[in-house]
Scaffold this motif. Structure first.
Motif, PDB file in Angstrom:
ATOM      1  N   GLU A 159       0.818  -1.215   0.000  1.00  0.00           N
ATOM      2  CA  GLU A 159       0.000   0.000   0.000  1.00  0.00           C
ATOM      3  C   GLU A 159       0.852   1.265   0.000  1.00  0.00           C
ATOM      4  N   GLU A 160       2.110   1.150   0.387  1.00  0.00           N
ATOM      5  CA  GLU A 160       3.039   2.271   0.210  1.00  0.00           C
ATOM      6  C   GLU A 160       3.373   2.422  -1.277  1.00  0.00           C
ATOM      7  N   MET A 161       3.492   1.308  -1.962  1.00  0.00           N
ATOM      8  CA  MET A 161       3.783   1.323  -3.393  1.00  0.00           C
ATOM      9  C   MET A 161       2.573   1.792  -4.204  1.00  0.00           C
ATOM     10  N   ALA A 162       1.397   1.314  -3.830  1.00  0.00           N
ATOM     11  CA  ALA A 162       0.170   1.626  -4.571  1.00  0.00           C
ATOM     12  C   ALA A 162      -0.963   1.863  -3.576  1.00  0.00           C
ATOM     13  N   PRO A 163      -1.075   3.082  -3.032  1.00  0.00           N
ATOM     14  CA  PRO A 163      -2.138   3.379  -2.061  1.00  0.00           C
ATOM     15  C   PRO A 163      -3.520   3.040  -2.616  1.00  0.00           C
TER      16      PRO A 163
END
Length: 364
Positions: A11-15
């Protein structure tokens, strides 16, 4: 390591807040509190991929396309979606999808697409609307720096290529506390006029609770005065598609052969060639017919995407070359990026790139 710890990194990569409203992203199957044994990264979480995960002792499958997309009322194994989900559940395998959450990220699917073609000076083709909010709050001069820095740390104040953006102005605030008040300045039932500083910052709307938590924690007032507004501004660094430039212009035929080689296309369907050099290129991984006008408005010489229908090619209007390179092909390097990202962020765990080719389209 628990599955939820890996999800935090994903989720840091793709919120998830970046995803389109129609999409179905995040944890689709499984329990995030389970211990992770291994992670298999794939394009589509088909039954054959679940079999691969079982063989390789991976109980988390990270896929680009969500295997569960539209509503489902029964799981009886009658189609490929139900069979995949059933097998995953029976074998305690979790499935997590990134899809448009990663499409909309500035370093996501379309940046990977651009990098594969060597495009420079890239920017978002279709910026995401209705995603920015503005916080306005007021405090005493002695509290300004603490509040402002806390808001920055929570993610506020990012505009394009700039961080820590805010605006402050000075004025007079007034108040009078009742019998239950405990004012920082003045006494109960006293009418107070105080020098106050107005602080204004913008932020991505999914950060609102985090922003307010930082505000309340660092503000000196018992009752914090604040306002939040929805802005019409588009987000420069979040959105679908991307436009960039080739280092050197190519002829249309040279460029299409470059694309066919770099993206390993079985074939390219395209509109009429215009006899012009290709310098500026627009891309949109996956189905991108909705962005043809955006590509033309961006001044692109060619628009690379997938799933174009017969009548979409007429929309070129002799202004641009439209090229359908294949859905899978336009997104083919996404799973490689995800594996590399996870390996960089979590260095002591098994991340496996799926060997299954899940492209349903074949070429003669």
């Amino acid at each position: 390591m628990k599955i939820k710890e890996i999800i935090t990194v994903l989720e840091e990569m793709a919120p998830l807040a970046y995803a389109e409203d129609f999409d179905n992203v995040g944890l689709l199957v499984g329990n995030q509190d389970d211990e992770a044994t291994g992670v298999l990264v794939c394009h589509d979480a088909l039954e054959s991929v679940i079999d691969e995960a079982i063989t390789k002792n991976c109980n988390l499958v990270v896929c680009f396309h969500p295997i569960l997309f539209s509503g489902i009322k029964k799981i009886t194994g009658k189609n490929y979606v139900e069979r995949s989900v059933l097998k995953a559940i029976k074998n305690d395998i979790a499935i997590y999808a990134v899809h448009t959450a990663f499409d909309n990220h500035k370093k996501g699917v379309n940046k990977i697409f651009c990098d594969a073609l060597g495009l420079k000076n890239t920017k978002i083709l279709v910026p995401k609307p209705n995603f920015i909010q503005k916080l306005v709050t007021y405090t005493i001069p002695e509290n300004v720096e603490k509040v402002r820095n806390a808001l920055f740390d929570a993610g506020a104040g990012k505009i394009g290529n700039y961080d820590d953006c805010s605006f402050t102005s000075q004025g007079i605030g007034t108040y009078m506390g009742n019998e239950n008040s405990n004012p920082e300045i003045g006494e109960r039932f006293e009418f107070v006029e105080a020098q106050e500083i107005k602080i204004e910052v913008t932020f991505e709307k999914h950060l609102q609770s985090k922003i307010l938590k930082a505000l309340f924690k660092n503000h000196v007032y018992e009752e914090v005065a604040y306002e939040i507004y929805d802005l019409q501004n588009t987000h420069q660094n979040i959105g679908l598609g991307m436009v960039g430039e080739l280092e050197k212009p190519l002829t249309e035929t040279e460029f299409l052969f470059l694309v066919k080689t770099k993206m390993q296309c079985g074939g390219i369907r395209h509109s009429s060639l215009l006899g012009k050099s290709i310098k500026k290129v627009a891309v949109l991984g996956g189905s991108g017919s909705f962005a043809i006008k955006n590509a033309i408005q961006a001044g692109a010489d060619v628009f690379l995407t997938a799933d174009l229908k017969y009548h979409n090619f007429y929309e070129a209007e002799n202004q641009i070359v439209l090229a359908d390179i294949g859905h899978f092909e336009s997104e083919r390097y996404t799973k490689n990026y995800i594996v590399d990202y996870l390996k960089e962020k979590i260095t002591n765990f098994a991340f496996v790139l799926s060997e299954e080719n899940t492209n349903p389209v074949k070429y003669l």
